[in-house]
Design an enzyme around this catalytic site. Structure first.
Site, PDB file in Angstrom:
ATOM      1  N   ARG A  57       0.682  -1.074   0.208  1.00  0.00           N
ATOM      2  CA  ARG A  57      -0.165  -0.068  -0.170  1.00  0.00           C
ATOM      3  C   ARG A  57       1.564   1.489  -0.146  1.00  0.00           C
ATOM      4  O   ARG A  57       0.446   2.355  -0.162  1.00  0.00           O
ATOM      5  CB  ARG A  57      -0.738  -0.035   0.648  1.00  0.00           C
ATOM      6  CG  ARG A  57      -1.661   1.196   1.224  1.00  0.00           C
ATOM      7  CD  ARG A  57      -3.307   1.327   2.124  1.00  0.00           C
ATOM      8  NE  ARG A  57      -2.931   0.571   3.634  1.00  0.00           N
ATOM      9  CZ  ARG A  57      -2.176   0.651   4.575  1.00  0.00           C
ATOM     10  NH1 ARG A  57      -1.535   1.950   4.606  1.00  0.00           N
ATOM     11  NH2 ARG A  57      -1.883   0.033   5.646  1.00  0.00           N
ATOM     12  N   TYR A 110     -16.827  15.763 -15.378  1.00  0.00           N
ATOM     13  CA  TYR A 110     -17.181  13.544 -15.690  1.00  0.00           C
ATOM     14  C   TYR A 110     -17.847  13.737 -14.160  1.00  0.00           C
ATOM     15  O   TYR A 110     -17.762  14.171 -13.163  1.00  0.00           O
ATOM     16  CB  TYR A 110     -15.831  13.450 -15.681  1.00  0.00           C
ATOM     17  CG  TYR A 110     -15.993  11.698 -15.176  1.00  0.00           C
ATOM     18  CD1 TYR A 110     -16.398  10.996 -16.773  1.00  0.00           C
ATOM     19  CD2 TYR A 110     -15.892  11.299 -14.364  1.00  0.00           C
ATOM     20  CE1 TYR A 110     -16.617   9.436 -16.346  1.00  0.00           C
ATOM     21  CE2 TYR A 110     -16.469   9.602 -13.761  1.00  0.00           C
ATOM     22  CZ  TYR A 110     -16.572   9.277 -15.343  1.00  0.00           C
ATOM     23  OH  TYR A 110     -16.456   7.975 -14.505  1.00  0.00           O
ATOM     24  N   ASP A 182      -7.665  17.402 -15.521  1.00  0.00           N
ATOM     25  CA  ASP A 182      -7.759  16.286 -15.952  1.00  0.00           C
ATOM     26  C   ASP A 182      -7.320  15.741 -17.056  1.00  0.00           C
ATOM     27  O   ASP A 182      -7.659  16.614 -17.951  1.00  0.00           O
ATOM     28  CB  ASP A 182      -9.039  15.531 -15.400  1.00  0.00           C
ATOM     29  CG  ASP A 182     -10.005  14.381 -16.290  1.00  0.00           C
ATOM     30  OD1 ASP A 182      -9.002  13.668 -16.786  1.00  0.00           O
ATOM     31  OD2 ASP A 182     -10.624  14.046 -15.136  1.00  0.00           O
ATOM     32  N   LYS A 207      -8.076   4.532 -19.415  1.00  0.00           N
ATOM     33  CA  LYS A 207      -8.806   4.971 -20.282  1.00  0.00           C
ATOM     34  C   LYS A 207      -7.546   4.798 -21.523  1.00  0.00           C
ATOM     35  O   LYS A 207      -7.244   3.759 -21.510  1.00  0.00           O
ATOM     36  CB  LYS A 207      -9.498   6.649 -21.109  1.00  0.00           C
ATOM     37  CG  LYS A 207     -10.296   5.995 -19.703  1.00  0.00           C
ATOM     38  CD  LYS A 207     -11.440   5.764 -19.575  1.00  0.00           C
ATOM     39  CE  LYS A 207     -12.272   6.017 -18.392  1.00  0.00           C
ATOM     40  NZ  LYS A 207     -12.541   7.527 -17.882  1.00  0.00           N
TER      41      LYS A 207
HETATM   42  C1  LIG Z   1     -13.055   7.874 -16.677  1.00  0.00           C
HETATM   43  C2  LIG Z   1     -12.120   9.535 -16.183  1.00  0.00           C
HETATM   44  C3  LIG Z   1     -12.901   9.463 -14.585  1.00  0.00           C
HETATM   45  C4  LIG Z   1     -12.990   8.253 -13.578  1.00  0.00           C
HETATM   46  O1  LIG Z   1     -11.813   7.424 -13.820  1.00  0.00           O
HETATM   47  P1  LIG Z   1     -12.161   5.774 -12.981  1.00  0.00           P
HETATM   48  O2  LIG Z   1     -10.949   5.095 -13.904  1.00  0.00           O
HETATM   49  O3  LIG Z   1     -13.332   5.595 -13.945  1.00  0.00           O
HETATM   50  O4  LIG Z   1     -12.619   6.066 -11.837  1.00  0.00           O
HETATM   51  C5  LIG Z   1     -12.349  10.644 -14.653  1.00  0.00           C
HETATM   52  N1  LIG Z   1     -12.093  12.262 -15.923  1.00  0.00           N
HETATM   53  C6  LIG Z   1     -12.625  11.481 -16.197  1.00  0.00           C
HETATM   54  C7  LIG Z   1     -12.304  12.439 -17.844  1.00  0.00           C
HETATM   55  C8  LIG Z   1     -12.988  10.174 -17.016  1.00  0.00           C
HETATM   56  O5  LIG Z   1     -12.906   9.366 -18.503  1.00  0.00           O
END
Ligand SMILES: *Cc1c(COP(=O)(O)O)cnc(C)c1O
Length: 391
Positions: A57, A110, A182, A207
């Site tokens: 962790r 998001y 982000d 992603k």
């Molecule tokens: C998918 C996504 C998130 C969240 O990510 P997770 O891995 O599902 O927790 C945050 N911001 C954007 C732009 C995303 O596409």
């Protein structure tokens, strides 16, 4: 950035041959704990006087390789990997904001981020104002004396609205506010916010970075000082990523540049094709000349990405027919991976966003989001064409 250099970093940064065996691929260190040579060494590691692993962790060699890789790609000092994108976002926000502080965030967030910022953190005394961050005057005006964090998504999801990162970072710096971006939509191949003055980058590595729809994970990227200050939150709240997910992501990152190049190339052509299609009302894609911020896109991005949104003539019903008739494109949320995916943000990714906020941000009921994969472009277009014919 020189794309050749980026490509080399994608294959090699953090991904060194294993020192004990020479294995080219970073091993999956599936170990929760690490043996100390003696009690003194254990004490020295806990005291931070000696580097070395203690307990997964708190740090794991496979996860560490991923952190070094992502930091190198973003042009940052360091990174922390996390169990999901949402773990990265909430950990970063909670490390920056304490009770009675205030967050200023984009109005087309998001869905999960919207929930954390406007509802969950409110329960801990953190306020939040949503503002169109492409409107710099509106951002300036919304800053409060207790604003500690300006949070941006550029391009925004799913409207593909851009925020001028350099301008926002300048405004934030003048007020002593930390900027977090982000960068999930673009990946560091197409956009590196830190180069534009943004302090911290967060990712859903679920992603493009992992890229094969087989991982849920996240990352927080920034200076060593920021991450050190965040570590008590990160390590004790337990946002850590597991070594298997880290390894899958390391494997995905080796082809990030190749995948993103192909996805972007195809997306540009598909966006133009959709824009000319008689059944399509509008297309939002930063690479289109019709995009109101096309010039800004060229300035702060190295390419226009794999994401777009469009509205089918006939609104919700017509959009639903397209989604129900595609055969190759997967009807699923998530994005940025090798498979082409189509989804309906108002009832899916943004379902947790109150309708009022959603409509105000411009996410209409008929909007369809499209993530272009690496399949043959003629097959993707043929699939869309036959589905649009049924709308
Ligand atoms: C998918 C996504 C998130 C969240 O990510 P997770 O891995 O599902 O927790 C945050 N911001 C954007 C732009 C995303 O596409």
């Amino acid at each position: 950035m020189d794309k050749g250099k980026f490509a080399t970093k994608a294959v090699h940064s953090g991904q060194h041959p294993d020192p004990s065996t020479g294995a080219v691929s970073v091993p999956i260190y599936a170990s929760s704990t690490f043996v100390f040579q003696n009690a003194e060494q254990g004490a020295a590691r806990f005291a931070g006087k000696e580097t070395g692993y203690i307990y997964s962790r708190l740090g794991n060699p496979t996860v560490r390789a991923l952190e070094e890789s992502i930091a190198a790609l973003e042009g940052a000092e360091d990174a922390r990997a996390s169990a999901s994108g949402m773990a990265a976002i909430s950990t970063a926000a909670m490390a920056i904001c304490k009770s009675s502080d205030h967050i200023l965030a984009g109005d087309a967030l998001y869905g999960g981020t919207h929930k954390v910022f406007t509802d969950i953190l409110k329960g801990y005394g953190v306020g939040c104002t949503l503002v169109d961050t492409s409107d710099l005057a509106a951002v300036e005006k919304a800053i409060k004396p207790n604003t500690k964090l300006i949070y941006i998504e550029t391009p925004s999801n799913p409207l593909m609205k851009l925020t001028d990162m350099k301008a926002i970072a300048k405004i934030a710096k003048a007020h002593g506010i930390t900027t977090v971006a982000d960068n999930t939509f673009m990946s560091p191949y197409l956009q590196r916010p830190i180069e534009h003055g943004v302090d911290v980058v967060v990712h859903s590595i679920t992603k493009s970075l992992s890229g094969h729809s087989d991982v849920v994970g996240g990352a927080i990227v920034g200076t060593k000082a920021f991450l050190k200050a965040m570590d008590p939150m990160y390590k004790n709240m337990g946002a850590t990523l597991g070594p298997f997910e880290a390894w899958l992501t390391l494997r995905g990152i080796k082809t990030l540049h190749v995948r993103m190049q192909r996805q972007t190339e195809s997306a540009e052509k598909i966006a133009k094709w959709l824009e000319d299609h008689p059944k399509v009302e509008w297309v939002k894609y930063p690479g289109l000349k019709s995009h109101p911020q096309h010039t800004l896109a060229k300035r702060q991005m190295d390419g226009f990405g794999s994401m777009m949104s469009f509205e089918v003539k006939g609104g919700v019903e017509a959009g639903r027919k397209v989604m129900n008739n595609v055969k190759l494109c997967g009807l699923a949320v998530s994005l940025g991976a090798v498979e082409t995916l189509i989804c309906h943000p108002p009832t899916m990714t943004h379902a947790v966003v109150p309708k009022e906020d959603r409509i105000k941000a411009g996410i209409s009921d008929g909007l369809v989001r499209f993530s272009v994969g690496i399949e043959d472009i003629d097959d993707i277009i043929a699939d869309l064409d036959q589905a649009l014919a049924k709308a």
